[in-house]
Design a protein around this motif. Sequence first.
Motif, short mmCIF file in Angstrom:
data_model
loop_
_atom_site.label_atom_id
_atom_site.label_comp_id
_atom_site.label_asym_id
_atom_site.label_seq_id
_atom_site.Cartn_x
_atom_site.Cartn_y
_atom_site.Cartn_z
N ARG A 1 0.93 -1.15 -0.05
CA ARG A 1 -0.20 -0.10 -0.03
C ARG A 1 0.84 1.29 -0.05
O ARG A 1 0.46 2.26 -0.78
CB ARG A 1 -0.81 0.02 1.37
CG ARG A 1 -2.34 -0.86 1.00
CD ARG A 1 -3.13 -0.68 2.17
NE ARG A 1 -2.74 -1.10 3.43
CZ ARG A 1 -2.90 -2.25 3.81
NH1 ARG A 1 -3.00 -3.17 3.17
NH2 ARG A 1 -2.40 -2.65 5.24
N ALA A 2 2.17 1.20 0.83
CA ALA A 2 2.76 2.44 0.93
C ALA A 2 3.70 2.76 -0.38
O ALA A 2 3.56 3.87 -0.87
CB ALA A 2 3.64 2.24 2.04
N ALA A 3 3.95 1.80 -1.15
CA ALA A 3 4.68 1.88 -2.15
C ALA A 3 3.59 2.08 -3.35
O ALA A 3 4.16 3.11 -4.35
CB ALA A 3 5.38 0.43 -2.59
N THR B 1 1.58 6.50 -7.07
CA THR B 1 0.50 7.06 -7.93
C THR B 1 0.04 8.74 -7.36
O THR B 1 -0.61 9.15 -7.67
CB THR B 1 -0.80 6.26 -7.75
OG1 THR B 1 -0.90 6.27 -6.25
CG2 THR B 1 -0.64 4.95 -8.40
N HIS B 2 1.10 8.82 -6.25
CA HIS B 2 0.96 10.34 -5.69
C HIS B 2 1.34 11.33 -6.73
O HIS B 2 2.06 11.28 -7.52
CB HIS B 2 1.79 10.43 -4.43
CG HIS B 2 1.28 11.84 -3.60
ND1 HIS B 2 1.65 12.98 -3.82
CD2 HIS B 2 0.66 11.91 -2.46
CE1 HIS B 2 1.16 13.78 -3.01
NE2 HIS B 2 0.63 12.95 -2.19
N GLU B 3 0.51 12.40 -6.71
CA GLU B 3 0.46 13.65 -7.78
C GLU B 3 1.81 14.20 -7.75
O GLU B 3 2.14 14.52 -8.81
CB GLU B 3 -0.74 14.58 -7.60
CG GLU B 3 -0.55 15.34 -6.38
CD GLU B 3 -1.97 16.25 -6.20
OE1 GLU B 3 -1.76 17.14 -5.75
OE2 GLU B 3 -2.93 15.61 -6.57
N ASP C 1 13.25 11.94 -13.67
CA ASP C 1 12.34 11.97 -12.61
C ASP C 1 11.72 10.70 -12.47
O ASP C 1 10.94 10.39 -13.03
CB ASP C 1 11.47 13.18 -12.50
CG ASP C 1 10.77 13.57 -11.37
OD1 ASP C 1 11.21 12.76 -10.27
OD2 ASP C 1 9.78 14.28 -11.25
N THR C 2 12.46 9.84 -11.56
CA THR C 2 12.00 8.33 -11.93
C THR C 2 11.48 7.91 -10.50
O THR C 2 11.21 6.53 -10.38
CB THR C 2 13.09 7.40 -11.98
OG1 THR C 2 14.32 7.59 -11.17
CG2 THR C 2 13.67 7.73 -13.44
N LEU C 3 11.44 8.52 -9.48
CA LEU C 3 10.70 8.39 -8.33
C LEU C 3 9.44 7.54 -8.30
O LEU C 3 9.20 6.39 -7.61
CB LEU C 3 10.39 9.34 -7.06
CG LEU C 3 10.05 9.23 -5.86
CD1 LEU C 3 11.00 8.25 -5.10
CD2 LEU C 3 9.82 10.33 -5.04
N GLY C 4 8.42 8.06 -9.20
CA GLY C 4 7.09 7.16 -9.26
C GLY C 4 7.51 5.85 -10.00
O GLY C 4 6.94 4.98 -9.51
#
Length: 160
Positions: A26-28, A33-35, A44-47
């Motif tokens: 859930r956390a990942a 998916t966070h805006e 920018d590869t965090l997502g």
Amino acid sequence: MDKFLLQQQVLERLAEDLLQAEQAVRAAHETATHEENIAENKYDTLGLEAAYLATGQARRAEGIRQAMANWRQFRPRPYDASKGIQLGALVCLVDSDDKQQLVFLGPDGGSMKLVNGAQLVQVISSEAPLGRAVLGKCEGDEVWIQVALIQQQFEVLRVY
């Protein structure tokens, strides 16, 4: 020692592991998916990294679910000397330094250490090197396993 109690302890530990894995999924997923984590450029590869992590955690959770199913179906039987050590055996081994250890041979996915009373019990599967080595053995037999460059010797003291 009650093998059914050991089985219940394994199931409880697996349930705790599953809860942690599901929370990690859930956390990942939320991070992926966070805006604020929408990529603004190709660097920018965090997502994307969080999505890979969520996928890995979901696989881990599914593996734990499968292990739990295997352990729920598992029925440890009493030791039968004519068949030797089989799945479900609780084995007391002694090494070359006269150090004793208890090993509970169970289905895949339950590799862990449990405390039962004052005794430590190592839970292993029949696919582990030591598990494969003890299958079919009887009390008094010697078992050898190779760990890295070291060969270890054990004697089967008792089987329950």
